[in-house]
Design a protein around this motif. Sequence first.
Motif, PDB file in Angstrom:
ATOM      1  N   THR A  94       0.880  -1.166   0.000  1.00  0.00           N
ATOM      2  CA  THR A  94       0.000   0.000   0.000  1.00  0.00           C
ATOM      3  C   THR A  94       0.912   1.210   0.000  1.00  0.00           C
ATOM      4  OG1 THR A  94      -1.387  -1.251   1.492  1.00  0.00           O
ATOM      5  CG2 THR A  94      -1.949   1.077   1.210  1.00  0.00           C
ATOM      6  N   ARG A 131       1.115   5.684  -0.325  1.00  0.00           N
ATOM      7  CA  ARG A 131       0.362   6.944  -0.231  1.00  0.00           C
ATOM      8  C   ARG A 131       1.017   7.958  -1.151  1.00  0.00           C
ATOM      9  NH1 ARG A 131       0.632   7.951   5.218  1.00  0.00           N
ATOM     10  NH2 ARG A 131       2.515   9.177   4.939  1.00  0.00           N
ATOM     11  N   THR A 143      -4.351   7.000  -1.531  1.00  0.00           N
ATOM     12  CA  THR A 143      -3.569   5.781  -1.346  1.00  0.00           C
ATOM     13  C   THR A 143      -3.847   4.839  -2.516  1.00  0.00           C
ATOM     14  OG1 THR A 143      -5.302   4.794  -0.036  1.00  0.00           O
ATOM     15  CG2 THR A 143      -3.497   5.833   1.172  1.00  0.00           C
TER      16      THR A 143
END
Length: 531
Positions: free
Chosen positions: A210, A212, A219
């Motif tokens: 993940t 950002r 995200t």
Amino acid sequence: MKHRTKEKVSATQGTFDVCVIGGGASGAGCALDAQLRGLKTILLDAGDFASAASSASTKLVHGGVRYLEQAIKSFNLEEYRMVKNALRERLYMLANAPHLAHQAQFLVPVYSWARAAYYLVGMKLYDAVAAESNLFPSRFLSREETLKTMPGLKAQGLRGAVSYSDGQFDDARYDLALIETFVAAGGTALNYARVTGFERGDRGMLTSATARDELSGETFSVSVKKFVNATGTGADKIRRLANPMLAARMRPSKGVHLLFSAETFAGTDALLVPHTEDGRVIFAVPWQGRLLVGTTDEEVTPATRMLVTKDEAEYLLRQLNPYLETPLRRQQTVSGMAGLRPLVAAGHGQTATSRLIRDHEVELDSSSGMVSILGGKWTTHRLMAEDTILAGAAGYDKGFSKDIEKEYSLPADVAKHLAGKFGTTALKALQLLNENPTWNRRIAAGLPVIEAEIIFCIRYEMAETIEDLLARRTGAQLHGWKEAIEAAPRVAELLAQEKRWEPGRSASAVSEYTTRIASFLNELGLNEEKK
Ligand SMILES: Cc1cc2nc3c(=O)[nH]c(=O)nc-3n(C[C@H](O)[C@H](O)[C@H](O)COP(=O)(O)OP(=O)(O)OC[C@H]3O[C@@H](n4cnc5c(N)ncnc54)[C@H](O)[C@@H]3O)c2cc1C
């Protein structure tokens, strides 16, 4: 190399073979190597490419004479191999981007015959370790020859100097050339994309990250077969996100540099100060019209600030000044930088970071599948990458600067700057003058940077902020904090125009940038004392 924020997210669709986390020297080198081997590769950096250690180095392409001395004195074979490897890599770095790296002569001044003999033997050993990779042989220069080459040296008691060869390079632009070459080979590179977590599949192996977008706050997720952690001093954080059971390995050490006008120490060769209070060496290196002085080596504590402190500046000058006819003063500082070395903790008994070996280590965590590259030097980044000609190097020769000066009617300093920073890619920036001939204006008086260069870096080199442009893409900030502050409003206007910033954003960007530079000036007491 072009992207916009939305494309940033969509570019991450599909499964990648490799995700390299970190876009400094190690990450950029690894990503290029992986992509050239035919692996579909994505590189993510939390900030700008090269915004950490990889633009704060002493800008030496070297094996390290001090490391060789350390290796011999402590019979350390590992350190000896590191120096030998780095000396071989030095040749590749110089050959792969001749516009960004060149060989240089370094002088070690001597004030006693015993010291002269010691350093000459040492430098002959350095030549011998380099063997066929040596650039030119070391030799002893007489007192007269030394003062002719380096007139700023303290003449009293001088016996001569030992001269040896090493390389110098433009670290930030070298990193960008690696990224650009990676993207040209089909890779995907995203700056301002911070990895914040991982997802796992079978047996705990990492399957996606993940990230950002640090500019928009969005995200996104990247699906990947293999992760490479090349986050420098941030390596422990990523290692522990992948496997919380891992022990910390990084021992960051802070190093600072100061820049002075070139006139403060005449000559084109570099000076190595062999004797310092803490047994390290210090360099005073002519670099892009400036004199670069550094560096320090301080263990990082929670109180460490990423500025050049007055104490650090005074320390550097205290070591250098005994070798100069006219001592330098802190108040003459025109710019400076602070960075953190990503050193790896060694075995027991080695406490000082200055004693830690600068070699790299590759760790495979079998629980998560994460590969971490820990430590290393700029000079050895290519050990993990294939030999390749970097962006800007194809078709480049020494006459290139003169060619563009004539063809585009450029002032000589502007042509030299463009050729030195971009190599033959400068032609792409200059073609923008067809779109708007007024972009031949300088961004501030006294800087060789023209507006076309700024537009080029915004459109094709992923520059997002004033600092991206002034510190790393153009190097204007190292030329001088004063000139960089003067240039900031125009650079912000160009960013606002190209990126369609909402009204008011350029004013806040200028204020943010000048506040950051002011903190350096305030720390060194340059604001009050220059008035
Ligand atoms: C003062 C000093 C002088 C030096 N002098 C020399 C020299 O003369 N010659 C030489 O060969 N070497 C020199 N070095 C060493 C060299 O600069 C470093 O070894 C090298 O730059 C390290 O590169 P790196 O890519 O490993 O780390 P870095 O350049 O620190 O890059 C790490 C990157 O990871 C990114 N990152 C961190 N966390 C995340 C995350 N969660 N998600 C995505 N990205 C993330 C960061 O934004 C950063 O860009 C010097 C170092 C210092 C500090």
